[in-house]
Design a protein around this motif. Sequence first.
Motif, PDB file in Angstrom:
ATOM      1  N   ALA A   9       0.833  -1.211   0.000  1.00 39.84           N
ATOM      2  CA  ALA A   9       0.000   0.000   0.000  1.00 39.84           C
ATOM      3  C   ALA A   9       0.866   1.259   0.000  1.00 39.84           C
ATOM      4  CB  ALA A   9      -0.939  -0.007   1.198  1.00 39.84           C
ATOM      5  N   LEU A  10       1.963   1.238   0.731  1.00 37.51           N
ATOM      6  CA  LEU A  10       2.869   2.380   0.765  1.00 37.51           C
ATOM      7  C   LEU A  10       3.487   2.625  -0.617  1.00 37.51           C
ATOM      8  CD1 LEU A  10       4.418   4.566   2.383  1.00 37.51           C
ATOM      9  CD2 LEU A  10       6.173   2.814   2.790  1.00 37.51           C
ATOM     10  N   ILE A  11       3.949   1.565  -1.252  1.00 37.00           N
ATOM     11  CA  ILE A  11       4.558   1.691  -2.588  1.00 37.00           C
ATOM     12  C   ILE A  11       3.528   2.203  -3.594  1.00 37.00           C
ATOM     13  CG2 ILE A  11       5.542   0.381  -4.510  1.00 37.00           C
ATOM     14  CD1 ILE A  11       6.920  -1.387  -2.329  1.00 37.00           C
ATOM     15  N   VAL A  12       2.310   1.648  -3.560  1.00 37.58           N
ATOM     16  CA  VAL A  12       1.251   2.095  -4.474  1.00 37.58           C
ATOM     17  C   VAL A  12       0.910   3.554  -4.192  1.00 37.58           C
ATOM     18  CG1 VAL A  12      -1.191   1.794  -5.085  1.00 37.58           C
ATOM     19  CG2 VAL A  12       0.297  -0.200  -4.897  1.00 37.58           C
ATOM     20  N   GLY A  13       0.808   3.923  -2.923  1.00 39.23           N
ATOM     21  CA  GLY A  13       0.514   5.309  -2.561  1.00 39.23           C
ATOM     22  C   GLY A  13       1.587   6.273  -3.028  1.00 39.23           C
ATOM     23  N   LEU A  14       2.856   5.885  -2.856  1.00 37.21           N
ATOM     24  CA  LEU A  14       3.953   6.737  -3.335  1.00 37.21           C
ATOM     25  C   LEU A  14       3.924   6.880  -4.855  1.00 37.21           C
ATOM     26  CD1 LEU A  14       6.869   5.539  -1.026  1.00 37.21           C
ATOM     27  CD2 LEU A  14       5.685   7.742  -0.948  1.00 37.21           C
ATOM     28  N   PHE A  15       3.657   5.782  -5.548  1.00 38.36           N
ATOM     29  CA  PHE A  15       3.567   5.832  -7.003  1.00 38.36           C
ATOM     30  C   PHE A  15       2.428   6.751  -7.449  1.00 38.36           C
ATOM     31  CE2 PHE A  15       1.649   4.266 -10.949  1.00 38.36           C
ATOM     32  CZ  PHE A  15       2.705   4.477 -11.815  1.00 38.36           C
ATOM     33  N   LEU A  16       1.256   6.630  -6.803  1.00 37.08           N
ATOM     34  CA  LEU A  16       0.123   7.479  -7.164  1.00 37.08           C
ATOM     35  C   LEU A  16       0.417   8.948  -6.870  1.00 37.08           C
ATOM     36  CD1 LEU A  16      -2.818   5.217  -5.980  1.00 37.08           C
ATOM     37  CD2 LEU A  16      -2.221   5.794  -8.346  1.00 37.08           C
ATOM     38  N   GLY A  17       1.087   9.215  -5.743  1.00 40.31           N
ATOM     39  CA  GLY A  17       1.478  10.587  -5.433  1.00 40.31           C
ATOM     40  C   GLY A  17       2.420  11.145  -6.486  1.00 40.31           C
ATOM     41  N   LEU A  18       3.368  10.353  -6.912  1.00 44.44           N
ATOM     42  CA  LEU A  18       4.293  10.769  -7.970  1.00 44.44           C
ATOM     43  C   LEU A  18       3.538  11.006  -9.282  1.00 44.44           C
ATOM     44  CD1 LEU A  18       7.322  11.188  -8.676  1.00 44.44           C
ATOM     45  CD2 LEU A  18       7.368   8.780  -9.353  1.00 44.44           C
ATOM     46  N   LEU A  19       2.565  10.159  -9.564  1.00 44.14           N
ATOM     47  CA  LEU A  19       1.762  10.312 -10.770  1.00 44.14           C
ATOM     48  C   LEU A  19       0.935  11.605 -10.737  1.00 44.14           C
ATOM     49  CD1 LEU A  19       1.504   8.607 -13.301  1.00 44.14           C
ATOM     50  CD2 LEU A  19      -0.437   7.451 -12.257  1.00 44.14           C
ATOM     51  N   VAL A  20       0.418  11.954  -9.562  1.00 44.60           N
ATOM     52  CA  VAL A  20      -0.310  13.217  -9.428  1.00 44.60           C
ATOM     53  C   VAL A  20       0.625  14.381  -9.735  1.00 44.60           C
ATOM     54  CG1 VAL A  20      -1.417  14.782  -7.781  1.00 44.60           C
ATOM     55  CG2 VAL A  20      -2.047  12.362  -7.802  1.00 44.60           C
ATOM     56  N   TRP A  21       1.784  14.369  -9.129  1.00 42.52           N
ATOM     57  CA  TRP A  21       2.746  15.463  -9.287  1.00 42.52           C
ATOM     58  C   TRP A  21       3.239  15.585 -10.729  1.00 42.52           C
ATOM     59  CZ3 TRP A  21       8.510  15.027  -7.902  1.00 42.52           C
ATOM     60  CH2 TRP A  21       9.134  16.261  -8.055  1.00 42.52           C
ATOM     61  N   LEU A  22       3.732  14.481 -11.283  1.00 42.74           N
ATOM     62  CA  LEU A  22       4.256  14.510 -12.648  1.00 42.74           C
ATOM     63  C   LEU A  22       3.141  14.729 -13.676  1.00 42.74           C
ATOM     64  CD1 LEU A  22       6.924  11.664 -12.483  1.00 42.74           C
ATOM     65  CD2 LEU A  22       7.293  14.144 -12.397  1.00 42.74           C
ATOM     66  N   GLY A  23       1.969  14.162 -13.416  1.00 42.62           N
ATOM     67  CA  GLY A  23       0.836  14.362 -14.316  1.00 42.62           C
ATOM     68  C   GLY A  23       0.411  15.816 -14.365  1.00 42.62           C
ATOM     69  N   TRP A  24       0.438  16.483 -13.204  1.00 41.54           N
ATOM     70  CA  TRP A  24       0.102  17.907 -13.169  1.00 41.54           C
ATOM     71  C   TRP A  24       1.136  18.716 -13.958  1.00 41.54           C
ATOM     72  CZ3 TRP A  24      -4.002  20.671 -11.971  1.00 41.54           C
ATOM     73  CH2 TRP A  24      -3.846  22.049 -11.888  1.00 41.54           C
TER      74      TRP A  24
END
Length: 174
Positions: free
Chosen positions: A96-111
Motif C-alpha cells: 500500500a505504501l509503494i502504491v501510494g507513493l507511485f500514485l502521489g508521484l503520478l499526481v505530481w508529474l501528471g500535473w
Amino acid sequence: MRAALDRADRLLLGLNRFVCALLLAVMATLVFGNVVGRYLFGTSASWAEEVARYLMIWSALLAAGLALREGAHIAVETLPDSLPRPAAIAVRALVALIVGLFLGLLVWLGWDYAEFARMQRTPVLRLSMGMVYLAVPIGAGLCLLHLLIMLPRFVLRAATDEERVHGAELGSAL
C-alpha cells in the motif's frame, strides 16, 4: 464523526460512478451516431472520434480508483496469504505504501505534464491538450483517495479458508 465520513465516502463513490457512467454513455452515443451517420447517410462528424478518444482516456483514469477499491486490478496474493497474520499485514502495508507513493508521484508529474501541454491544441477541435492530460493527475488523485479509504480493510484483510483452499488447488494444478 464516523457517520459524516461514511456519508462523504458514499457521496464520493456515487459521484465517481455517475461520472464514469456518464462519460461511457456519451462516448458510446457519439461512436454509435457516427457509425450510423457514416453508413446510412454517407457523412460523419470529424470531431466525434477525437471526443470519444478523450472521453475514453478520462473514463479509464477516473474508473481506476473504483477498480482499486473493489480489488479488481490484477494482484498476486500468494505471498501475504501464505504468511502468518503479522507478516501478511506488514507485506500488505508495504504494498500500500509503494502504491501510494507511485500514485502521489503520478499526481505530481501528471500535473506538471498537463501544465506543459496546455498550450498544445487537439487536431480537430483545437482544445487544450492540458485538459486531456489533466485526467492523469485527477485520476491518480482519486485513486489515491480510494486507496486511503480502503487502506485498513486491505492491510488487515485475512485470507478466508475458501481462498486458502482455492490457492492450494491452483498451486497443485501447476
